[in-house]
Enzyme design. Structure first.
Site, PDB file in Angstrom:
ATOM      1  N   GLY A  58     -22.023   5.065   4.871  1.00 59.38           N
ATOM      2  CA  GLY A  58     -22.033   6.296   4.104  1.00 59.38           C
ATOM      3  C   GLY A  58     -22.427   7.469   4.967  1.00 59.38           C
ATOM      4  O   GLY A  58     -22.935   7.297   6.078  1.00 59.38           O
ATOM      5  N   CYS A  83     -23.560  -0.400   8.675  1.00 62.63           N
ATOM      6  CA  CYS A  83     -23.805   0.973   9.101  1.00 62.63           C
ATOM      7  C   CYS A  83     -24.969   1.574   8.315  1.00 62.63           C
ATOM      8  O   CYS A  83     -26.114   1.217   8.546  1.00 62.63           O
ATOM      9  CB  CYS A  83     -22.531   1.797   8.983  1.00 62.63           C
ATOM     10  SG  CYS A  83     -22.572   3.344   9.922  1.00 62.63           S
ATOM     11  N   TYR A  84     -24.700   2.486   7.352  1.00 66.93           N
ATOM     12  CA  TYR A  84     -25.796   3.047   6.570  1.00 66.93           C
ATOM     13  C   TYR A  84     -26.518   1.949   5.785  1.00 66.93           C
ATOM     14  O   TYR A  84     -27.730   2.007   5.584  1.00 66.93           O
ATOM     15  CB  TYR A  84     -25.259   4.115   5.623  1.00 66.93           C
ATOM     16  CG  TYR A  84     -26.341   4.933   4.947  1.00 66.93           C
ATOM     17  CD1 TYR A  84     -27.221   5.695   5.700  1.00 66.93           C
ATOM     18  CD2 TYR A  84     -26.477   4.944   3.564  1.00 66.93           C
ATOM     19  CE1 TYR A  84     -28.219   6.444   5.094  1.00 66.93           C
ATOM     20  CE2 TYR A  84     -27.461   5.696   2.945  1.00 66.93           C
ATOM     21  CZ  TYR A  84     -28.334   6.449   3.714  1.00 66.93           C
ATOM     22  OH  TYR A  84     -29.322   7.197   3.109  1.00 66.93           O
ATOM     23  N   HIS A 169     -18.561  -1.265  12.002  1.00 68.48           N
ATOM     24  CA  HIS A 169     -17.738  -1.519  10.810  1.00 68.48           C
ATOM     25  C   HIS A 169     -16.808  -2.713  11.059  1.00 68.48           C
ATOM     26  O   HIS A 169     -15.722  -2.556  11.626  1.00 68.48           O
ATOM     27  CB  HIS A 169     -16.909  -0.275  10.470  1.00 68.48           C
ATOM     28  CG  HIS A 169     -17.730   0.862   9.948  1.00 68.48           C
ATOM     29  ND1 HIS A 169     -18.009   1.021   8.610  1.00 68.48           N
ATOM     30  CD2 HIS A 169     -18.355   1.876  10.592  1.00 68.48           C
ATOM     31  CE1 HIS A 169     -18.763   2.104   8.445  1.00 68.48           C
ATOM     32  NE2 HIS A 169     -18.982   2.637   9.631  1.00 68.48           N
ATOM     33  N   GLU A 171     -15.018  -4.168   8.957  1.00 67.64           N
ATOM     34  CA  GLU A 171     -13.888  -4.141   8.032  1.00 67.64           C
ATOM     35  C   GLU A 171     -12.667  -3.430   8.590  1.00 67.64           C
ATOM     36  O   GLU A 171     -11.560  -3.596   8.065  1.00 67.64           O
ATOM     37  CB  GLU A 171     -14.303  -3.494   6.703  1.00 67.64           C
ATOM     38  CG  GLU A 171     -14.616  -2.019   6.764  1.00 67.64           C
ATOM     39  CD  GLU A 171     -16.052  -1.691   7.104  1.00 67.64           C
ATOM     40  OE1 GLU A 171     -16.506  -0.584   6.761  1.00 67.64           O
ATOM     41  OE2 GLU A 171     -16.725  -2.537   7.732  1.00 67.64           O
ATOM     42  N   SER A 222       9.865   2.429 -12.752  1.00 71.43           N
ATOM     43  CA  SER A 222      10.398   3.084 -11.555  1.00 71.43           C
ATOM     44  C   SER A 222      11.260   2.138 -10.719  1.00 71.43           C
ATOM     45  O   SER A 222      12.059   2.604  -9.901  1.00 71.43           O
ATOM     46  CB  SER A 222       9.249   3.600 -10.688  1.00 71.43           C
ATOM     47  OG  SER A 222       8.571   2.520 -10.059  1.00 71.43           O
ATOM     48  N   GLY A 223      11.075   0.836 -10.906  1.00 69.94           N
ATOM     49  CA  GLY A 223      11.801  -0.131 -10.103  1.00 69.94           C
ATOM     50  C   GLY A 223      11.099  -0.482  -8.807  1.00 69.94           C
ATOM     51  O   GLY A 223      11.543  -1.351  -8.060  1.00 69.94           O
ATOM     52  N   GLY A 224       9.990   0.230  -8.503  1.00 67.21           N
ATOM     53  CA  GLY A 224       9.199  -0.085  -7.320  1.00 67.21           C
ATOM     54  C   GLY A 224       8.448  -1.395  -7.492  1.00 67.21           C
ATOM     55  O   GLY A 224       8.419  -1.979  -8.584  1.00 67.21           O
ATOM     56  N   VAL A 225       7.815  -1.840  -6.428  1.00 67.33           N
ATOM     57  CA  VAL A 225       7.119  -3.131  -6.441  1.00 67.33           C
ATOM     58  C   VAL A 225       6.095  -3.195  -7.567  1.00 67.33           C
ATOM     59  O   VAL A 225       6.055  -4.169  -8.335  1.00 67.33           O
ATOM     60  CB  VAL A 225       6.413  -3.374  -5.089  1.00 67.33           C
ATOM     61  CG1 VAL A 225       5.642  -4.690  -5.122  1.00 67.33           C
ATOM     62  CG2 VAL A 225       7.413  -3.366  -3.952  1.00 67.33           C
ATOM     63  N   ASP A 226       5.267  -2.161  -7.688  1.00 65.91           N
ATOM     64  CA  ASP A 226       4.158  -2.203  -8.643  1.00 65.91           C
ATOM     65  C   ASP A 226       4.639  -2.261 -10.089  1.00 65.91           C
ATOM     66  O   ASP A 226       4.167  -3.079 -10.879  1.00 65.91           O
ATOM     67  CB  ASP A 226       3.238  -0.991  -8.438  1.00 65.91           C
ATOM     68  CG  ASP A 226       2.806  -0.842  -6.986  1.00 65.91           C
ATOM     69  OD1 ASP A 226       2.700  -1.869  -6.299  1.00 65.91           O
ATOM     70  OD2 ASP A 226       2.597   0.298  -6.534  1.00 65.91           O
ATOM     71  N   SER A 227       5.578  -1.374 -10.442  1.00 60.68           N
ATOM     72  CA  SER A 227       6.045  -1.373 -11.833  1.00 60.68           C
ATOM     73  C   SER A 227       6.857  -2.628 -12.137  1.00 60.68           C
ATOM     74  O   SER A 227       6.798  -3.157 -13.253  1.00 60.68           O
ATOM     75  CB  SER A 227       6.875  -0.121 -12.131  1.00 60.68           C
ATOM     76  OG  SER A 227       8.132  -0.154 -11.502  1.00 60.68           O
ATOM     77  N   LYS A 374      -1.919  -3.552  -3.051  1.00 58.31           N
ATOM     78  CA  LYS A 374      -0.462  -3.699  -3.026  1.00 58.31           C
ATOM     79  C   LYS A 374      -0.037  -5.041  -2.447  1.00 58.31           C
ATOM     80  O   LYS A 374       0.870  -5.691  -2.975  1.00 58.31           O
ATOM     81  CB  LYS A 374       0.197  -2.564  -2.243  1.00 58.31           C
ATOM     82  CG  LYS A 374       1.727  -2.627  -2.269  1.00 58.31           C
ATOM     83  CD  LYS A 374       2.371  -1.426  -1.634  1.00 58.31           C
ATOM     84  CE  LYS A 374       2.321  -0.205  -2.510  1.00 58.31           C
ATOM     85  NZ  LYS A 374       3.253  -0.277  -3.666  1.00 58.31           N
TER      86      LYS A 374
END
Length: 518
Positions: A58, A83-84, A169, A171, A222-227, A374
């Site tokens: 942070g 870190c913090y 870090h 990550e 929308s036809g995208g991956v998520d929808s 995603k």
């Protein structure tokens, strides 16, 4: 699995990298959730308790931060401070944290010390630092296990209390062996069993949909991956009670039209296409400011969609009660203002996939992917048996070509972007490099340049290629693709797209640039 039942609670102190802790943790097979201090306290009052805690980095300094963090260390659960988070830990247990005379930012060389060993990790390696304050004195009961090349504390551990702290870090991708270090803490210190895989993800997403019962659900598709993944999950649970409406705003690429028609034919989803080209393009006439274009497209989408839904409800005698969205976990994190919930970071952006629509139509949101990233959504898509090319399709922004024509939108400029983008799409597949980049598109620049076509002088426009590589879309680098590929794309665009004389390649990383141009 509700957030409180995650094995690992990641306490957010405002680090820009906090999301990456969750991603790496889940990649290792452990369920996790990001929480603010107040959320942790509320859950503890309800009798909930994590398997372990991770305290993020942070921007604050202990010289000014007087918050009492004692309750975090009195839970009796293994805790990792990053870190913090390390500085908070060291300070609480009686160590000394001091302002540095110089900070450590970027790559740093560290080494394991005092006999500490990590499987599959050498004694000396590089990590990513981002701090000014540092631990000057290691607390009693803790052992120094990692040290930086300039003699500063890089890692400590109290084996008996299950406490571990890292100044760097682990990550971020820039830290070598970061994943191995996190896994060491979860496996050896916290002694957790893996509990996160695609089956658990799918079960959790499915359970979220089951709450709607026999109610009617609307999807702004929308036809995208998520929808697509969200709609497929919902359809498996509620079947024909799901209605998908796709709005064609006239700013689509040829590949988008083909994709939607394919989904209509080859999936069980009930997809209806709304032709609203005239409504959008008439309102965009004469507009060149990118933010104004985005607002007009967003507002018009709501108007078109709302009108269509009301007509549909009246004609078919149905009433929609839920709006299905493919909202992802990063959207949820960025939409929450941690200041309001006892956190340290500020709101990055307000988010709604179809901004304003749920409130205006008085619909309850249904977001089966809201706790997933995603890449996790893609894994679920594979588990559901969706075609590989659908699941790994590149993202395409809601405003579409509207933000890929710099300046005012004309039919001819929309055509140039659509045709050039289609050529890029075809050649990415022809060279088998489509999945080696995260996003690829063309942009029409508001300049003209002299060229030669045939035996005559041409004074025509410029297409810019934008191809980036990224895992989280928070940062990105330009994709270093074969010269033969770039040459082929350039040659085809200048020969096949009428009105384009020159092709350039954008080699700007994010930051300082953004992925999109507008």
């Amino acid at each position: 699995m509700e957030q409180a039942l995650r094995k690992i609670w990641i306490v957010d102190f405002g680090s820009q990298y906090t999301q990456l802790i969750t991603r790496k943790t889940r990649e290792l097979g452990y369920s996790s959730a990001i929480m603010t201090l107040d959320e942790v306290q509320e859950l503890l009052k309800e009798g909930k308790k994590p398997g372990c805690l991770v305290l993020s980095g942070g921007p604050d300094s202990l010289s000014t931060d007087k918050t009492d963090y004692g309750f975090l260390f009195n839970l009796g659960v293994p805790t990792l401070g990053i870190c913090y988070g390390l500085q908070i830990m060291a300070n609480y247990f009686g160590g000394k944290v001091a302002p540095g005379t110089i900070g450590e930012y970027g790559h740093a060389d560290i080494h394991l010390t005092n006999g500490f060993k990590l499987d599959h990790c050498p004694e000396n390696f590089q990590v990513w630092m981002s701090h000014f304050d540092h631990v000057e004195k290691v607390p009693e009961g803790f052992t120094l296990i990692m040290e930086s090349h300039n003699g500063m504390v890089a890692g400590i551990r109290d084996k008996d209390r299950g406490m571990m702290g890292l100044q760097f870090h682990p990550e971020v991708e820039h830290s070598n062996f970061g994943k191995e270090i996190l896994n060491y803490f979860y496996e050896e210190v916290a002694k957790l069993d893996e509990d996160w895989d695609r089956n658990e993800m799918l079960k959790e997403a499915t359970d979220l949909v089951k709450k709607v019962g026999d109610k009617k659900v609307l999807c702004a598709f929308s036809g995208g991956v998520d929808s697509l993944v969200a709609a497929t999950i919902a359809h498996e649970v509620i079947g024909d009670n799901l209605y998908c409406f796709f709005v064609d705003h006239g700013l689509l690429r040829p590949q988008d039209h083909i994709h939607i028609e394919t989904l209509k034919k080859e999936t069980p989803l009930n997809i209806e296409i709304i032709d609203a080209k005239e409504a959008f393009l008439s309102k965009l006439k004469g507009v060149s400011d990118p933010e104004e274009k985005r607002k007009i497209i967003g507002h018009t989408f709501i108007e078109v969609f709302e009108e269509k839904v009301h007509l549909f409800e009246n004609d078919h005698g149905v009433k929609f009660e839920y709006l299905l969205q493919g909202t992802l976990y990063p959207d949820v994190i960025e939409s929450t203002s941690p200041h309001k919930k006892g956190g340290k970071s500020v709101t990055i952006k307000s988010h709604h996939n179809v901004g304003g629509l749920p409130e205006r139509m008085k619909l309850e949101l249904l977001e089966p992917l809201r706790y997933l990233f995603k890449d996790e959504g893609r894994k679920i898509g594979e588990e559901l048996g969706l075609r590989h090319e659908w699941v790994y399709r590149h993202p395409f922004p809601g405003p579409g070509i509207g933000i890929r024509v710099l300046g005012e939108l004309f039919d001819d400029s929309i055509r140039k972007v659509g045709e050039s983008d289609q050529i890029l799409f075809e050649e990415l597949h022809a060279f088998n490099v489509y999945e080696s980049v995260a996003q690829a598109f063309t942009v029409l620049l508001p300049v003209k340049t002299v060229g030669v076509k045939g035996d005559g002088r041409a004074y025509e426009e410029v297409i810019c290629l934008r191809l980036v590589s990224t895992t989280d879309y928070m940062t990105a680098t330009w994709s270093d693709l074969p010269r033969e590929f770039l040459s082929r794309v350039s040659n085809r665009i200048t020969n096949e797209v009428k009105g384009v004389t020159r092709v350039v390649y954008d080699i700007t990383s994010k930051p300082p640039g953004t992925i999109e141009w507008e």
